[in-house]
Design a protein around this motif. Structure first.
Motif, short mmCIF file in Angstrom:
data_model
loop_
_atom_site.label_atom_id
_atom_site.label_comp_id
_atom_site.label_asym_id
_atom_site.label_seq_id
_atom_site.Cartn_x
_atom_site.Cartn_y
_atom_site.Cartn_z
N VAL A 208 -39.09 -64.93 14.97
CA VAL A 208 -38.36 -63.97 15.80
C VAL A 208 -36.86 -64.07 15.54
O VAL A 208 -36.17 -63.06 15.38
N VAL B 128 -31.05 -67.97 22.74
CA VAL B 128 -32.31 -67.49 23.29
C VAL B 128 -33.48 -68.24 22.66
O VAL B 128 -34.43 -68.66 23.32
N GLY C 12 -25.69 -66.03 20.36
CA GLY C 12 -26.50 -65.72 21.54
C GLY C 12 -27.99 -65.70 21.22
O GLY C 12 -28.81 -66.25 21.96
N VAL C 13 -28.32 -65.08 20.09
CA VAL C 13 -29.73 -65.00 19.71
C VAL C 13 -30.30 -66.41 19.49
O VAL C 13 -31.41 -66.74 19.93
N VAL D 135 -43.13 -69.44 15.64
CA VAL D 135 -42.94 -68.20 16.40
C VAL D 135 -41.45 -67.94 16.57
O VAL D 135 -40.94 -66.86 16.26
N LEU E 48 -36.33 -70.51 24.51
CA LEU E 48 -37.76 -70.26 24.36
C LEU E 48 -38.49 -71.52 23.91
O LEU E 48 -39.56 -71.86 24.43
N TYR F 91 -45.17 -73.07 18.18
CA TYR F 91 -43.97 -72.43 18.70
C TYR F 91 -42.76 -72.42 17.76
O TYR F 91 -42.03 -71.44 17.71
N THR G 192 -23.06 -62.55 18.68
CA THR G 192 -24.44 -62.14 18.91
C THR G 192 -25.42 -63.12 18.27
O THR G 192 -26.43 -63.48 18.88
N SER H 293 -34.41 -61.20 13.92
CA SER H 293 -33.26 -60.72 14.68
C SER H 293 -31.97 -60.88 13.90
O SER H 293 -31.11 -60.02 13.90
N ALA I 194 -38.71 -73.87 26.72
CA ALA I 194 -39.59 -73.38 27.78
C ALA I 194 -41.05 -73.47 27.38
O ALA I 194 -41.94 -73.44 28.23
N ALA I 195 -41.29 -73.55 26.09
CA ALA I 195 -42.66 -73.60 25.61
C ALA I 195 -43.36 -74.88 26.02
O ALA I 195 -44.57 -75.01 25.90
#
Lengths: 305, 286, 359
Positions: free
Chosen positions: A277, A22, A18-19, A273, A26, A270, A15, A281, A29-30
């Motif tokens: 996050v 992600v 995986g996090v 950010v 992000l 970013y 996990t 998590s 993609a920013a």
């Protein structure tokens, strides 16, 4: 039990991976960070050089691997605004967030158990229904708005407590109760549902058949069975708690990770950010793992399997 | 010894449904209502209290910081927030049911992939995921709706998968398979109708959750962007003026509260336990 | 089954002595989604000292809920005792000001063993703790060392091997038969006068069933307790009971000694029940079954509750109109049938018909 532990640890590891992935998605993609970082009069060569320095000219999969490698070493990039490690910024704010989250959790759990058990042993069915109804209502109130109402009452009108910031214990009261009342309502209802479910089990009938009184059956027989799933549920709810902390921090200008993230968004910072996050998590995943392991120790059916 | 009666009438469910229906109708009707322009600014009416009057008109709910008519703005905000929430619930419902049924029916690597994605999503607190995604992908109405929908499918998905797992072993499905029915037909005809009632319960509860999520995002400034109003945004706008005119922040919260309370009461009444299907209590009248 | 003597009868059993337990006119109402219905109506019986009363009936006959009512364990939200008197050793059990006495009897003078040993024990407490709690409740003066010793002794009594080690184990570490033994240990811990066994062997393997009944017999021999044995298994009744109560549709339809009931049944329902048992001693073409189904609680017929399925009734008026009173056919043997005197003839008739069908 050991196989259970091994499985859960492995799951947590996957996990986390995986996090982090992600997070990588992000960040990419920013958009192109180079445009944000360079001064206006930068040339194309400057841009190319910076890109190479940041490793952005490499193929995506290599960027991913280096991102993951860095992450495992505790590096999630540099803040765009301040030339420091994003992770460092988050760590700076972490104690404030943990303080708030922990206070809210403590208020919620302790009061919920105390209240529910007292009501059950006293046996006043009507009062319990009223309390549950109040809890349901509190859960329908958006937490940030509730915080505002508390500010309106206790800071603006009564002037008993400070509204914004962190410093004295008095500063913690309003934010902790804003979040804490939500937790209280939640755990109260969970306890209620759990007790009601356990009461349909045959062992309860056996306990009464032995002549045990209501208080004894509640506390000695049913409560241990209620606590087990409650532990797991509490773990899952930590995610909601952490999310709620983020929003509450903004209401009260509480200098925690949540506020940091929100400010970073408006500044388009970013890395901060994403770092905020991701780290929140991660804490959630680790706490969940601890909770699951605790469950394995507490439940004799798992412990002795 | 008295016997408790099983009541069939539940006030809270009726109240909840009535509330929700009223708001939905109101939101739909907004363009038709004789309201003032929610964007027109009149600095003379800045921060006016509810029921304030001027020479020409009454400000039924007062004015906001820029003097815009508050009732109009509130109505429009409710409409915006409701629209986003309903659409988001629709997206997550469809996505969750589809993915869940596929995972449960086909099993194997497909199931592992879908459930793994779900678990991963759950590992990140919803609010945080939304904040980060909104920051990266933007806060337009469409994007917000999409993000809210995409982050909320897992609850539906898990239940749909669980139901698919148990239903696929039932005789009527096996019979259909032996007769050569395609998987798609099976899913549609057999699994969907059985899954629908439980999904309705979840959806009614999740609706409240999504409303609050959207409001939280907008409150943080990461959701609906001005000049378009949204309930959360208006609460934020009002926070500066708590001492002068607290209504600016109070009223939108009341609307959110009504929506969420309505959805909670409705969904709670339809869950099996509260209908007494959960099993016989073993507690005697001591 | 007929003619099989009931051994293991406790010597000196007699109903004519002051009965230990007396139940008069017991009526229990239950509340379901369909409304209120009467699960048990006007139930009366007696239990003598040291005797075993077998209560036989199908599911829905009301036997289990009667036992719960005796113990005061009716679920508060769904069942209530609306009429009747229960007296244990001369003391009334259901008076308002005696609720505390009722609680003291529960698990003390009157104890119960349930059907599902798999779920009747608390999964997160040790067996020793669970037996200990009933000891602590009813014998509060015991020191904890004494308590532990008694727990171990009780487990040994019911035949649990290595009782000391086992007392520290959890229910999931016990087999089904052992769990039932533990339940019996809990029930006899405080030397009860009345032991209620509600389908004690139904959920167990056949091989274990006999063992459990032996454990119960030994426990009774040791404590002199009377037993209410509730079951749908006629064989169990034949082997263990002194007297029998046959229940149907919430009422007693027949009662008498085990020999009387099995050799000379006097109610069409009992006759049908006994006839439907497969016979070892003769050929059968097919198994006899009482036509129809027992009625749901909310749909009980008027008059005699068995009449729609009764092949002896033949549409006669009293059967559907009046509730049959308990006729004493022979001293000590009662039947609730308007035409009880015809039953012997009809039973023989039925027997010969079945023999013919087999040929």
């Amino acid at each position: 039990m050991m196989s259970f532990v091994a499985k859960r640890v492995l799951q947590a590891g996957l996990t986390i991976a995986g996090v982090l992935t992600v997070g990588f998605i992000l960040i990419r993609a920013a958009g192109d960070p180079v445009a944000l970082l360079l001064p206006e009069n930068a040339t194309v060569e400057d841009a190319a050089r910076m890109r190479a320095a940041l490793g952005l000219d490499l193929p995506l999969w290599r960027q991913y691997l280096s991102f993951m490698a860095d992450a495992l070493r505790g590096d999630l990039g540099m803040s765009f605004r301040q030339q420091t490690s994003a992770v460092g910024l988050v760590l700076e704010r972490l104690p404030a967030t943990m303080e708030l989250a922990f206070a809210a959790f403590a208020i919620g759990v302790i009061l919920a158990f105390g209240l529910d058990l007292m009501l059950r042993i006293a046996g006043s069915e009507r009062l319990r229904k009223v309390v549950l109804w109040v809890a349901l209502t509190r859960q329908a109130i958006p937490t940030f708005w509730f915080g505002l109402l508390l500010i309106l009452l206790f800071s603006v009108t009564l002037r008993w407590l400070p509204a914004l910031g962190r410093g004295t214990p008095a500063h913690l009261v309003l934010p902790a109760f804003t979040l804490g009342t939500y937790e209280l309502a939640l755990y109260l209802r969970l306890l209620e549902a759990s007790f009601r479910e356990q009461e349909t089990h045959d062992y309860v009938r056996t306990a009464y058949a032995k002549g045990l009184g209501r208080a004894r059956v509640m506390l000695r027989e049913i409560l241990p069975n209620v606590l087990l799933p409650m532990v797991t549920l509490a773990g899952l709810n930590l995610g909601v708690l952490l999310g709620g902390t983020v929003v509450t921090e903004t209401v009260f200008s509480w200098p925690g990770v949540g506020r940091l993230i929100v400010q970073a968004v408006s500044q388009r910072d970013y890395p901060v950010v994403v770092a905020g996050v991701l780290m929140t998590s991660l804490i959630f995943v680790v706490l969940n793992l601890v909770v699951d392991l605790l469950y394995a120790v507490l439940d004799p059916r798992v412990r002795l399997a | 010894m008295k016997l408790a009666k099983h009541s069939r009438f539940h006030l809270d469910a009726v109240l909840g449904s009535a509330l929700l229906l009223a708001f939905l109708l109101m939101a739909l009707a907004v363009p038709l209502l004789p309201l003032y322009d929610p964007y027109e600014q009149d600095l003379m009416a800045s921060l006016a209290e509810p029921l304030a009057t001027s020479a020409t008109r009454t400000y039924w709910l007062g004015g906001d910081a820029l003097g815009r008519d508050y009732l109009s703005r509130l109505s429009l905000a409710a409409r915006v927030s409701l629209g986003i929430s309903v659409a988001a619930v629709g997206i997550s419902l469809v996505m969750g049911v589809a993915l869940g049924l596929i995972a449960g029916f086909f099993r194997g690597p497909v199931e592992a992939a879908i459930m793994g994605l779900g678990d991963l999503q759950l590992a990140i607190p919803r609010v945080l995921l939304l904040i980060a995604s909104a920051a990266v992908f933007g806060s337009s109405i469409g994007m917000l709706t999409l993000l809210l929908g995409l982050t909320s499918w897992v609850t539906y998905g898990r239940l749909a998968r669980a139901m698919a797992l148990s239903l696929r072993e039932r005789e009527f499905v096996l019979a259909a398979i032996t007769q050569g029915a395609s998987s798609q037909w099976n899913i549609r005809k057999h699994l969907l109708p059985n899954v629908a009632p439980n999904m309705a319960i979840i959806a009614s509860f999740e609706f409240g959750q999504v409303v609050v999520l959207e409001a939280s995002l907008s409150y943080l400034g990461l959701g609906v962007q001005p000049p378009l109003p949204s309930l959360g945004l208006m609460i934020n706008e009002g926070q500066l003026y708590l001492e002068i005119n607290p209504w600016i922040s109070i009223l939108p919260g009341l609307v959110i509260f009504a929506l969420v309370a309505g959805s909670q009461f409705v969904s709670q009444r339809f869950t099996p336990e509260s209908r007494g299907d959960g099993g016989l209590s073993r507690v005697p009248t001591v | 089954m007929a003619g099989c003597p009931a051994f293991r009868r406790f010597e000196g059993a007699s109903v004519s002595d002051q009965p230990l337990l007396s139940v008069r006119g017991l009526t229990i109402d239950i509340s379901t989604r369909k409304g209120t219905s009467t699960a048990v109506e006007g139930l009366s019986f007696e239990l003598g000292r040291g005797e075993v009363l077998g209560i036989v009936g199908e599911s829905g006959s009301g036997k289990s809920i009667t036992m719960l009512a005796l113990m005061g364990l009716l679920s508060s939200d769904s069942a209530a005792l609306t009429a009747g008197q229960i007296t244990l050793d001369g003391q009334a059990l259901y008076s308002d000001d005696l609720s505390r006495y009722r609680r003291e009897t529960r698990g003390g003078a009157m104890a119960m063993i349930f059907q599902e040993p798999m779920t009747s024990l608390n999964p997160v407490l040790t067996i020793g703790a669970q037996i200990g709690s009933t000891l602590r409740q009813h014998q509060p003066g015991l020191s904890s060392a004494d308590l532990k010793a008694r727990v171990v002794k009780l487990l040994a009594l019911v035949g649990v091997p290595e009782p000391e080690r086992r007392s520290r184990q959890y229910p999931h570490e016990y087999s089904g038969g052992m769990r039932q033994r533990a339940m019996i240990a809990m029930a006899i811990a405080n030397d009860p006068k009345v032991l209620i066994a509600d389908e004690p062997t139904t959920a167990l393997d056949v091989t274990v069933q006999a063992q459990i009944m032996e454990v119960l017999a030994a426990a009774r021999a040791r404590t002199g307790a009377s037993m209410l044995l509730v079951t749908h298994d006629l064989g169990l009744i034949a082997e263990n009971a002194d007297r029998v109560l046959v229940m149907y549709g919430g009422r007693v339809v027949e009662q008498g000694t085990v020999t009387e009931i099995f050799e000379r049944p006097r109610h069409p329902y009992t006759i049908g029940l006994l006839r439907s048992l497969p016979a070892i001693d003769r050929e059968q073409a097919s198994l006899y079954a009482i036509p129809g189904q027992p009625p749901a609680v909310s749909e009980r017929p008027s008059g005699c509750v068995f009449h729609p399925r009764c092949e002896m009734a033949q549409g006669r008026a009293p059967c559907s109109a009046e509730r049959p009173p308990m006729h004493e056919v022979v001293p000590g043997h009662g039947s609730a049938c308007h035409y009880a005197q015809e039953t012997r003839g009809w039973a023989d008739d039925l027997a010969s018909r079945l023999v013919e069908a087999a040929q």
